[in-house]
Design a protein around this motif. Sequence first.
Motif, PDB file in Angstrom:
ATOM      1  N   ASP A 110      -1.014  -5.680  -4.152  1.00 21.92           N
ATOM      2  CA  ASP A 110      -0.661  -4.516  -4.966  1.00 21.92           C
ATOM      3  C   ASP A 110      -0.076  -3.403  -4.099  1.00 21.92           C
ATOM      4  N   VAL A 111      -0.630  -3.214  -2.907  1.00 26.66           N
ATOM      5  CA  VAL A 111      -0.102  -2.203  -1.991  1.00 26.66           C
ATOM      6  C   VAL A 111       1.328  -2.558  -1.581  1.00 26.66           C
ATOM      7  N   LEU A 112       1.564  -3.825  -1.263  1.00 21.12           N
ATOM      8  CA  LEU A 112       2.909  -4.253  -0.876  1.00 21.12           C
ATOM      9  C   LEU A 112       3.896  -4.037  -2.024  1.00 21.12           C
ATOM     10  N   ARG A 113       3.476  -4.335  -3.255  1.00 21.08           N
ATOM     11  CA  ARG A 113       4.357  -4.102  -4.401  1.00 21.08           C
ATOM     12  C   ARG A 113       4.689  -2.612  -4.541  1.00 21.08           C
ATOM     13  N   ALA A 114       3.698  -1.767  -4.316  1.00 18.76           N
ATOM     14  CA  ALA A 114       3.946  -0.322  -4.420  1.00 18.76           C
ATOM     15  C   ALA A 114       4.941   0.130  -3.357  1.00 18.76           C
ATOM     16  N   PHE A 115       4.807  -0.354  -2.153  1.00 14.36           N
ATOM     17  CA  PHE A 115       5.751   0.006  -1.094  1.00 14.36           C
ATOM     18  C   PHE A 115       7.148  -0.541  -1.402  1.00 14.36           C
ATOM     19  N   ALA A 116       7.214  -1.769  -1.917  1.00 17.78           N
ATOM     20  CA  ALA A 116       8.517  -2.354  -2.264  1.00 17.78           C
ATOM     21  C   ALA A 116       9.193  -1.551  -3.366  1.00 17.78           C
ATOM     22  N   TRP A 117       8.402  -1.067  -4.336  1.00 17.92           N
ATOM     23  CA  TRP A 117       8.974  -0.240  -5.403  1.00 17.92           C
ATOM     24  C   TRP A 117       9.566   1.038  -4.816  1.00 17.92           C
TER      25      TRP A 117
ATOM     26  N   LEU B 296      13.961   4.287  -3.485  1.00 24.49           N
ATOM     27  CA  LEU B 296      14.172   5.341  -2.487  1.00 24.49           C
ATOM     28  C   LEU B 296      13.416   6.616  -2.850  1.00 24.49           C
ATOM     29  N   SER B 297      12.204   6.459  -3.355  1.00 23.38           N
ATOM     30  CA  SER B 297      11.390   7.616  -3.732  1.00 23.38           C
ATOM     31  C   SER B 297       9.938   7.178  -3.853  1.00 23.38           C
ATOM     32  N   GLY B 298       9.062   8.162  -4.061  1.00 31.42           N
ATOM     33  CA  GLY B 298       7.652   7.861  -4.292  1.00 31.42           C
ATOM     34  C   GLY B 298       6.919   7.364  -3.072  1.00 31.42           C
ATOM     35  N   GLY B 299       7.386   7.761  -1.866  1.00 31.21           N
ATOM     36  CA  GLY B 299       6.774   7.261  -0.655  1.00 31.21           C
ATOM     37  C   GLY B 299       5.769   8.186  -0.008  1.00 31.21           C
ATOM     38  N   HIS B 300       5.424   9.313  -0.674  1.00 35.21           N
ATOM     39  CA  HIS B 300       4.390  10.179  -0.112  1.00 35.21           C
ATOM     40  C   HIS B 300       3.045   9.472  -0.201  1.00 35.21           C
ATOM     41  N   LEU B 301       2.237   9.592   0.832  1.00 32.88           N
ATOM     42  CA  LEU B 301       0.977   8.853   0.885  1.00 32.88           C
ATOM     43  C   LEU B 301       0.091   9.148  -0.316  1.00 32.88           C
ATOM     44  N   LEU B 302       0.091  10.397  -0.783  1.00 25.29           N
ATOM     45  CA  LEU B 302      -0.778  10.779  -1.900  1.00 25.29           C
ATOM     46  C   LEU B 302      -0.200  10.385  -3.247  1.00 25.29           C
ATOM     47  N   GLU B 303       1.049   9.909  -3.281  1.00 27.23           N
ATOM     48  CA  GLU B 303       1.687   9.506  -4.538  1.00 27.23           C
ATOM     49  C   GLU B 303       1.499   8.028  -4.849  1.00 27.23           C
ATOM     50  N   ILE B 304       0.848   7.288  -3.958  1.00 28.84           N
ATOM     51  CA  ILE B 304       0.724   5.839  -4.135  1.00 28.84           C
ATOM     52  C   ILE B 304      -0.723   5.524  -4.523  1.00 28.84           C
ATOM     53  N   PRO B 305      -0.996   5.325  -5.820  1.00 33.02           N
ATOM     54  CA  PRO B 305      -2.391   5.121  -6.264  1.00 33.02           C
ATOM     55  C   PRO B 305      -3.009   3.831  -5.725  1.00 33.02           C
TER      56      PRO B 305
ATOM     57  N   LYS C 190      -5.730  -1.430   6.538  1.00 34.66           N
ATOM     58  CA  LYS C 190      -4.542  -2.296   6.501  1.00 34.66           C
ATOM     59  C   LYS C 190      -3.388  -1.618   5.760  1.00 34.66           C
ATOM     60  N   ALA C 191      -3.705  -0.938   4.663  1.00 31.49           N
ATOM     61  CA  ALA C 191      -2.659  -0.274   3.877  1.00 31.49           C
ATOM     62  C   ALA C 191      -2.011   0.859   4.672  1.00 31.49           C
ATOM     63  N   VAL C 192      -2.827   1.646   5.364  1.00 30.33           N
ATOM     64  CA  VAL C 192      -2.290   2.772   6.140  1.00 30.33           C
ATOM     65  C   VAL C 192      -1.503   2.258   7.342  1.00 30.33           C
ATOM     66  N   THR C 193      -1.978   1.178   7.958  1.00 29.63           N
ATOM     67  CA  THR C 193      -1.233   0.584   9.071  1.00 29.63           C
ATOM     68  C   THR C 193       0.144   0.117   8.618  1.00 29.63           C
TER      69      THR C 193
ATOM     70  N   VAL D  93      11.873   7.590   3.128  1.00 33.76           N
ATOM     71  CA  VAL D  93      11.049   7.187   1.985  1.00 33.76           C
ATOM     72  C   VAL D  93       9.575   7.472   2.250  1.00 33.76           C
ATOM     73  N   PHE D  94       9.075   6.990   3.364  1.00 38.03           N
ATOM     74  CA  PHE D  94       7.650   7.152   3.697  1.00 38.03           C
ATOM     75  C   PHE D  94       7.526   8.351   4.641  1.00 38.03           C
TER      76      PHE D  94
END
Length: 792
Positions: A616-623, A628-637, A668-671, A683-684
């Motif tokens: 799910d984390v990988l899908r969120a990063f791929a999205w 090209l948006s939504g890459g702030h750490l606090l924006e990714i539930p 792992k997600a933060v790494t 993006v990130f």
Amino acid sequence: MNALLGQAWRCPRSAVLVTRRFRVKSTKPPKKAAARGGSNALQSFNELPADEQLRRRLNDRERVQRRTTPSEPALRQRYGEFYDLAKHRLNHLLREMGRWDPEHREYRAFGLHTQEDYIQEISLFKDALKKSFNLASALNMTARNDNPLFWNLRAAFIRGDMQELTKELRYALQTFLMRKKFSKSTAELHLTVADLRFPYEWFPATRQLQRTIHLHVGPTNSGKTYNALKALENAKSGIYAGPLRLLAHEIFTRFIAKGKPCALITGEEQRIPENADMFFRSCTVEMTPLNWKVDVAVIDEIQMIADEHRGWAWTQAVLGCQAKELHLCGEERVVDLIQELCARLGDKCIVHRYQRLNPLLPMEEAVGTDFKNLQKGDAVISFSRVNLHALKAGIEGATGRKCAIVYGSLPPETRAAQAALFNDPNNEYDFLVASDAIGMGLNLEIKRVVFESAFKFDGSTQRPLTIPEVKQIGGRAGRYRTANDAVCSGNEGEASVTSAQSKWGAPGFVTAMDEQDLEHIKKHLLKDAKPITAAGIMPPSHIIERFASLFPPDIPLAFVLSRLREMARLSSSFNICSFGDVLEISNVLKEFNLSIYDRSVLLTAPVSLREQAQKDVLRAFAWSIANLSGGHLLEIPEIDLEVLEVDPSALTALARKDHLVRLEGLHKAVTLYLWLSYRYRGVFISQQLAFHVKSLVEEKITNCLEAADFDAERQQKRREILRRQAQSHTKKEEKLLGEVVEDAPVAESGPGLWEAEGHEDPLYREKKEVNAALPVRVRRIAASPTGAVSQE
């Protein structure tokens, strides 16, 4: 049969009944063997013509050979059981893929435009599967060239049990569906693009240089890395590339202590000197800069060039590093391969051989479960982070002395502090517990290495330690000089007063906690590992992009990569690295509108997909990358930041384990976020916040692990379970389907070629021929509105 096929699969009821029926013992008395004729029979045989005598002798010899190989009936039974398993997994795969639907994207991509096409092709594939197992059972045709489908399925099951078998079935089905989609000229173009015989041509700028390659080989504690680093320190510019982030950090600290400007470059961290135009670079091997010309480059642990997962990074560094002098450090078994590569590249190769500075000896007795048997300077090796902390607690409780701890995911500063405490003889830190990270060149003053277990989990199954692993880890005993000495003294020319040899005046020793494990360790220490014959490679992004352009746009990238792997033409000096995680990542990404370049970047990302949360984390990063948006750490539930607010002291013992799993998932997600932040800076954008969260998570994980308790009886049972699992996996290659799977060049055997056997035109061309060939139940389903394929 459970031991053969694994606990995940149960034999269908019908097969169980058949097996039981044949196991019923007969109540009839055995028939007496008919008496053979004596001299009369011999005389009649001698009167036969010579050619008839020869024929009978050959038949008799064949009958004797059949009687003396009792494994043949058992082998056929195993083929039958494996066929049942393959059918079961195929039906599971079809249910997972879903029913045929006109809007089904994957079915459309593979040319299944009607329900009739779907039923026909699935039924033909089932026929092909049955035929391949019949060839294996009746004619013993199991070689890759003779029976590629069977060979691939067997190799996949041995490699990764049910999961790999299902993946191979999916690829085999997709390959079967694509067998008639390309003309002969297009197939030839596929082979041209998949020609990977000359990977050194991927680095044209490096090929223009005349390099000198120094190969430093020898056992551990022989000074090979020390001499290579001396050459690096005396150069004006250079690179160090090692297998571990901790090792790169160690060299980085060493250069900074000597007053030499140095950058630290790993996948998740980059420290660049601010006021220096020229500086050294210490990096993990995957991050080796290939477009930077330097005087000297050092690549450590070169024997990992053959690693099935990471070997491509060493090959890429050797072939592409633009250094006037390239120093490679590793084991003797890599010499022939490096010399062959140098001959192909036109580079000069100089081999430096080293002998161990002090002997390494296995002990005759195991330490046992009583930690009071440990001695000052002992390092206990385990392969589980939770177990390391439990061992630490047990050792400190039993001995009353302090125990340092070192493992791969420790922050570099923490690991350096722990190593310094253990290396200092003037404190109460007498013992060390460590993971196999110390086998990768980390310098610690260890008197004796104690293996807590001779088995480890490799990501898919428990397996015994290999000969190189035992020698690498065990060889850390009796270290001659540590990096801490080098940092403190600042002078490599001085003799080390605090060396392991002068402190103990004895060789390094290796032992284990259990006698059974010690026998395994002793055997491996006395053996020589096989020479390395091939380097691992991974197709670069430009080849993947070009190969993918030859397929319809809706074809899944996982199939394209599998097809590229299957069709790849390789020279004898190169192998393609494992595509296991790569294929799984590509399946996760298939729903996003990403370019081939972006997909290629994510394929090499440090992703662990064993947990659904990480997918799910990988899908969120791929999205975020696709939009090209939504890459702030606090924006990714999907990033579980809420776990930081949990107070572990208020949790039960069982809940604390779940809490630790959540913390490790967040780590792992933060790494991964940090890894992507260096590649998609726009993006990130929360890199500093991610570093802060990472440090908080590591602190909480350390606190949770330090609360682990030690139970000697539970640990003993755990080691016995691991030993049984590893031994069961080792025997599977022998028990499952008989003989050891033979090796064969991928490019020379099907289904690598579109026109190979099994890829010809459909067997049935008319609708009535299709219906006549289908089972009755399938015909009924074909006539029904839903159109599901029979699962029988």
